[in-house]
Design an enzyme around this catalytic site. Structure first.
Site, mmCIF file in Angstrom:
data_model
loop_
_atom_site.group_PDB
_atom_site.id
_atom_site.type_symbol
_atom_site.label_atom_id
_atom_site.label_comp_id
_atom_site.label_asym_id
_atom_site.label_seq_id
_atom_site.Cartn_x
_atom_site.Cartn_y
_atom_site.Cartn_z
ATOM 1 N N ASN A 27 6.418 -0.508 -5.506
ATOM 2 C CA ASN A 27 6.763 0.892 -5.816
ATOM 3 C C ASN A 27 8.000 0.901 -6.709
ATOM 4 O O ASN A 27 8.679 -0.120 -6.859
ATOM 5 C CB ASN A 27 6.977 1.706 -4.539
ATOM 6 C CG ASN A 27 7.989 1.058 -3.611
ATOM 7 O OD1 ASN A 27 9.138 0.858 -3.986
ATOM 8 N ND2 ASN A 27 7.552 0.695 -2.414
ATOM 9 N N ASP A 37 2.337 -5.354 -0.749
ATOM 10 C CA ASP A 37 3.807 -5.413 -0.842
ATOM 11 C C ASP A 37 4.402 -5.811 0.515
ATOM 12 O O ASP A 37 5.284 -6.691 0.602
ATOM 13 C CB ASP A 37 4.314 -4.025 -1.276
ATOM 14 C CG ASP A 37 5.717 -4.031 -1.826
ATOM 15 O OD1 ASP A 37 6.291 -5.120 -2.003
ATOM 16 O OD2 ASP A 37 6.248 -2.926 -2.082
ATOM 17 N N SER A 121 -2.504 -0.744 -7.697
ATOM 18 C CA SER A 121 -2.839 0.689 -7.572
ATOM 19 C C SER A 121 -4.145 0.974 -6.829
ATOM 20 O O SER A 121 -4.519 2.146 -6.685
ATOM 21 C CB SER A 121 -2.881 1.394 -8.945
ATOM 22 O OG SER A 121 -1.594 1.536 -9.488
ATOM 23 N N GLY A 123 -4.945 0.497 -3.685
ATOM 24 C CA GLY A 123 -4.832 0.793 -2.259
ATOM 25 C C GLY A 123 -4.333 2.219 -2.083
ATOM 26 O O GLY A 123 -4.990 3.163 -2.517
ATOM 27 N N VAL A 124 -3.144 2.359 -1.528
ATOM 28 C CA VAL A 124 -2.636 3.711 -1.248
ATOM 29 C C VAL A 124 -2.407 4.530 -2.519
ATOM 30 O O VAL A 124 -2.401 5.762 -2.459
ATOM 31 C CB VAL A 124 -1.342 3.708 -0.392
ATOM 32 C CG1 VAL A 124 -1.593 3.081 0.964
ATOM 33 C CG2 VAL A 124 -0.196 3.043 -1.092
HETATM 34 N N1 AR6 Z 1 -3.505 -10.038 -0.384
HETATM 35 C C1 AR6 Z 1 -4.233 -9.552 -1.401
HETATM 36 N N2 AR6 Z 1 -4.518 -8.243 -1.541
HETATM 37 C C2 AR6 Z 1 -4.062 -7.399 -0.590
HETATM 38 C C3 AR6 Z 1 -3.283 -7.832 0.509
HETATM 39 C C4 AR6 Z 1 -3.009 -9.227 0.590
HETATM 40 N N3 AR6 Z 1 -2.280 -9.748 1.576
HETATM 41 N N4 AR6 Z 1 -2.988 -6.743 1.262
HETATM 42 C C5 AR6 Z 1 -3.548 -5.677 0.666
HETATM 43 N N5 AR6 Z 1 -4.216 -6.059 -0.435
HETATM 44 P P1 AR6 Z 1 -1.715 -1.504 -2.021
HETATM 45 P P2 AR6 Z 1 -0.991 0.138 -4.394
HETATM 46 C C6 AR6 Z 1 -4.949 -5.258 -1.433
HETATM 47 O O1 AR6 Z 1 -1.895 -0.276 -1.219
HETATM 48 O O2 AR6 Z 1 -2.248 0.917 -4.295
HETATM 49 C C7 AR6 Z 1 2.879 -0.226 -0.980
HETATM 50 O O3 AR6 Z 1 3.364 0.426 0.156
HETATM 51 C C8 AR6 Z 1 -5.463 -3.891 -1.023
HETATM 52 O O4 AR6 Z 1 -6.699 -4.035 -0.323
HETATM 53 O O5 AR6 Z 1 -0.984 -2.640 -1.448
HETATM 54 O O6 AR6 Z 1 -0.559 -0.347 -5.747
HETATM 55 C C9 AR6 Z 1 3.907 -0.374 -2.077
HETATM 56 O O7 AR6 Z 1 5.215 -0.501 -1.563
HETATM 57 C C10 AR6 Z 1 -5.650 -3.223 -2.383
HETATM 58 O O8 AR6 Z 1 -6.896 -3.599 -2.972
HETATM 59 O O9 AR6 Z 1 -0.964 -1.181 -3.447
HETATM 60 C C11 AR6 Z 1 3.747 0.900 -2.850
HETATM 61 O O10 AR6 Z 1 4.495 1.951 -2.272
HETATM 62 C C12 AR6 Z 1 -4.522 -3.830 -3.226
HETATM 63 O O11 AR6 Z 1 -4.034 -4.944 -2.472
HETATM 64 C C13 AR6 Z 1 2.286 1.207 -2.735
HETATM 65 O O12 AR6 Z 1 1.837 0.571 -1.537
HETATM 66 C C14 AR6 Z 1 -3.374 -2.908 -3.540
HETATM 67 O O13 AR6 Z 1 -3.169 -1.998 -2.460
HETATM 68 C C15 AR6 Z 1 1.489 0.623 -3.889
HETATM 69 O O14 AR6 Z 1 0.151 1.017 -3.779
#
Ligand code: AR6
Length: 175
Positions: A27, A37, A121, A123-124
């Protein structure tokens, strides 16, 4: 080596990968969080990684910052701040493209030969997976064509559904 042979799709936990550098989906405060993250912070060592991130005072959306990776097998972490999906008309594609381009540029500049991307991007932040995958693959392939420092790119997915999207896209990629 043909460019597409340098690209691999893996299902698994990015914190376990023995590559030169991994790309975090961070973020703009670089404050840590959930998702990938959170996993990276936990595995790298939360306090040390937060200290390293604090030096930057945040990072604009679409940009990246490099830190050591402490307890991880990789040498370093590129923290990329992807866009929050707001319907697609707020510059989200350009911002996401910028994350991939800048991460590849940092990897090349640092001489990192292998890099693993999380699905920035997707995920959340809510970016539609099909659209994000097209951008990720196109931008990475384009960067590989322009600079030969990076020899291996891994798209690290947390599930088969996401991995299939990357595989499909790579099958259709033209170099
Ligand atoms: N290894 C690989 N991929 C993963 C893992 C892992 N250990 N864990 C989750 N994913 P997100 P964003 C995947 O939500 O949408 C955070 O709170 C997950 O399934 O992590 O960019 C940050 O601090 C998804 O496909 O990232 C920001 O505030 C991908 O990683 C916010 O979330 C990304 O999901 C960023 O959101």
């Amino acid at each position: 080596m043909p460019i597409l042979n340098k690209v691999e799709v893996l299902v698994g936990d990015i914190t376990q990968l023995d590559v030169a550098v991994i790309v975090n989906a961070a973020n703009s405060q670089l404050a840590g969080g959930g998702g990938v993250d959170g996993a990276i912070h936990e595995a790298a060592g939360y306090r040390q990684l937060q200290e390293a991130c604090a030096v930057f005072g945040g990072c604009p959306t679409g940009d990246v910052r490099l830190t050591p990776s402490f307890n991880l097998p990789s040498k370093a972490i590129i923290h990329a701040v992807g866009p929050i999906w707001r319907g697609g008309e707020q510059g989200e594609p350009d911002t996401l493209r910028s994350c991939y381009r800048k991460a590849m540029a940092v990897a090349a500049k640092e001489g990192f030969e292998s890099i693993a991307f999380s699905a920035i991007s997707c995920g959340v932040y809510g970016y539609p997976h099909e659209l994000a995958v097209v951008i990720a693959v196109n931008e990475v392939v384009c960067c590989l064509a322009q600079d030969s420092t990076v020899k291996k790119v891994i798209f690290c997915c947390f599930g088969e559904e996401m991995a299939d999207l990357y595989r499909q896209r790579l099958k259709n990629a033209t170099v």
